[in-house]
Design an enzyme around this catalytic site. Structure first.
Site, PDB file in Angstrom:
ATOM      1  N   GLY A  43       0.756  -1.247   0.000  1.00 56.22           N
ATOM      2  CA  GLY A  43       0.000   0.000   0.000  1.00 56.22           C
ATOM      3  C   GLY A  43       0.783   1.292   0.000  1.00 56.22           C
ATOM      4  O   GLY A  43       0.303   2.307  -0.497  1.00 56.22           O
ATOM      5  N   ASP A 102      -5.619   1.954  10.341  1.00 53.63           N
ATOM      6  CA  ASP A 102      -7.059   1.723  10.472  1.00 53.63           C
ATOM      7  C   ASP A 102      -7.325   1.229  11.905  1.00 53.63           C
ATOM      8  O   ASP A 102      -7.545   2.019  12.808  1.00 53.63           O
ATOM      9  CB  ASP A 102      -7.462   0.711   9.387  1.00 53.63           C
ATOM     10  CG  ASP A 102      -8.934   0.402   9.336  1.00 53.63           C
ATOM     11  OD1 ASP A 102      -9.726   1.129   9.945  1.00 53.63           O
ATOM     12  OD2 ASP A 102      -9.320  -0.594   8.685  1.00 53.63           O
ATOM     13  N   LYS A 130      -7.283   6.614  10.547  1.00 52.50           N
ATOM     14  CA  LYS A 130      -8.731   6.647  10.855  1.00 52.50           C
ATOM     15  C   LYS A 130      -8.872   6.553  12.372  1.00 52.50           C
ATOM     16  O   LYS A 130      -8.973   5.437  12.915  1.00 52.50           O
ATOM     17  CB  LYS A 130      -9.434   5.454  10.209  1.00 52.50           C
ATOM     18  CG  LYS A 130      -9.370   5.377   8.697  1.00 52.50           C
ATOM     19  CD  LYS A 130     -10.139   4.134   8.222  1.00 52.50           C
ATOM     20  CE  LYS A 130      -9.956   3.855   6.764  1.00 52.50           C
ATOM     21  NZ  LYS A 130     -10.575   2.592   6.324  1.00 52.50           N
TER      22      LYS A 130
HETATM   23  P1  IMP Z   1      -4.999  -2.002  10.271  1.00 53.92           P
HETATM   24  O1  IMP Z   1      -4.169  -3.132  10.767  1.00 53.92           O
HETATM   25  O2  IMP Z   1      -6.471  -2.262  10.520  1.00 53.92           O
HETATM   26  O3  IMP Z   1      -4.583  -0.658  10.836  1.00 53.92           O
HETATM   27  O4  IMP Z   1      -4.908  -1.985   8.711  1.00 53.92           O
HETATM   28  C1  IMP Z   1      -3.857  -1.451   8.027  1.00 53.92           C
HETATM   29  C2  IMP Z   1      -3.839  -1.944   6.590  1.00 53.92           C
HETATM   30  O5  IMP Z   1      -5.145  -2.209   6.089  1.00 53.92           O
HETATM   31  C3  IMP Z   1      -3.259  -0.865   5.714  1.00 53.92           C
HETATM   32  O6  IMP Z   1      -1.889  -0.995   5.582  1.00 53.92           O
HETATM   33  C4  IMP Z   1      -4.001  -1.063   4.412  1.00 53.92           C
HETATM   34  O7  IMP Z   1      -3.306  -1.956   3.587  1.00 53.92           O
HETATM   35  C5  IMP Z   1      -5.327  -1.667   4.803  1.00 53.92           C
HETATM   36  N1  IMP Z   1      -6.415  -0.664   4.859  1.00 53.92           N
HETATM   37  C6  IMP Z   1      -6.957  -0.093   5.951  1.00 53.92           C
HETATM   38  N2  IMP Z   1      -7.915   0.776   5.627  1.00 53.92           N
HETATM   39  C7  IMP Z   1      -7.988   0.776   4.282  1.00 53.92           C
HETATM   40  C8  IMP Z   1      -8.781   1.522   3.326  1.00 53.92           C
HETATM   41  O8  IMP Z   1      -9.640   2.367   3.648  1.00 53.92           O
HETATM   42  N3  IMP Z   1      -8.535   1.233   2.031  1.00 53.92           N
HETATM   43  C9  IMP Z   1      -7.599   0.320   1.613  1.00 53.92           C
HETATM   44  N4  IMP Z   1      -6.835  -0.368   2.460  1.00 53.92           N
HETATM   45  C10 IMP Z   1      -7.025  -0.139   3.790  1.00 53.92           C
END
Ligand code: IMP
Length: 176
Positions: A43, A102, A130
């Site tokens: 990403g 996220d 977020k």
């Molecule tokens: P977390 O572990 O929930 O913080 O997720 C992080 C990963 O989820 C990021 O590195 C992204 O690859 C993916 N991700 C989280 N939110 C989004 C979004 O809104 N769009 C696309 N990918 C997301």
């Protein structure tokens, strides 16, 4: 072709302005130091490539691959390493570059993974965060934009492998 409807969420112009500001802030912090910048794949590769061009230090680029979404719109909470660093970071000043925080689970996993390799210092930057979606406390040194709990694509972020090549960030509007 996908049937996903997209609307502009953060324009290319606003992204580029923010990335330049982040690069300048990081340059000021690392003034005169060598830096290892770690790009979290997939990403953050677009953000990373723009950001490093605004960093005024000697930068060594490293790549670390993780997968946490498994192609959907909600985080699985599980982090799978898909590519390891090619070189040791022990004793180095390290900048970890993420696309989006996220739930915070991936960033916390990444920080622990980097710290276990004993860098001299570690700072973190994410283009997007977020705050309402955080499931665990997660501190990030530099945050580009704080956004609502919306699923976004573009500028490196994907939905089912697509849309990473958009030069702006878009919200997924509706599916039909
Ligand atoms: P977390 O572990 O929930 O913080 O997720 C992080 C990963 O989820 C990021 O590195 C992204 O690859 C993916 N991700 C989280 N939110 C989004 C979004 O809104 N769009 C696309 N990918 C997301």
């Amino acid at each position: 072709m996908s049937n996903l409807k997209l609307s502009t969420y953060i324009s290319e112009e606003n992204i580029q302005k923010k990335v330049k500001e982040l690069g300048q802030a990081i340059s000021a912090k690392y003034k005169g130091k060598d830096l290892v910048a770690v790009c979290i794949l997939k990403g953050s590769f677009v953000f990373f490539s723009d950001l490093i061009r605004h960093i005024d230090s000697d930068v060594q680029c490293e790549f670390f691959g993780v997968s946490s979404y498994h192609g959907g719109m909600s985080s699985s909470g599980e982090v799978k390493v898909t590519l390891d660093l090619a070189h040791p970071i022990e004793g180095k000043d390290v900048l970890l570059v993420e696309d989006i925080v996220d739930t915070g689970l991936t960033m916390n996993y990444l920080k622990a993974a980097m710290l276990s390799r004993k860098p001299k210092s570690l700072i973190t930057v994410t283009l997007l965060e977020k705050p309402d979606a955080l499931k665990v406390p997660c501190e990030v040194d530099y945050v580009g934009f704080k956004i609502k709990n919306d699923f976004v694509v573009g500028y490196g972020l994907d939905y089912q492998g697509l849309y990473r090549n958009l030069p702006y960030i878009a919200q997924v509007q509706s599916l039909n």
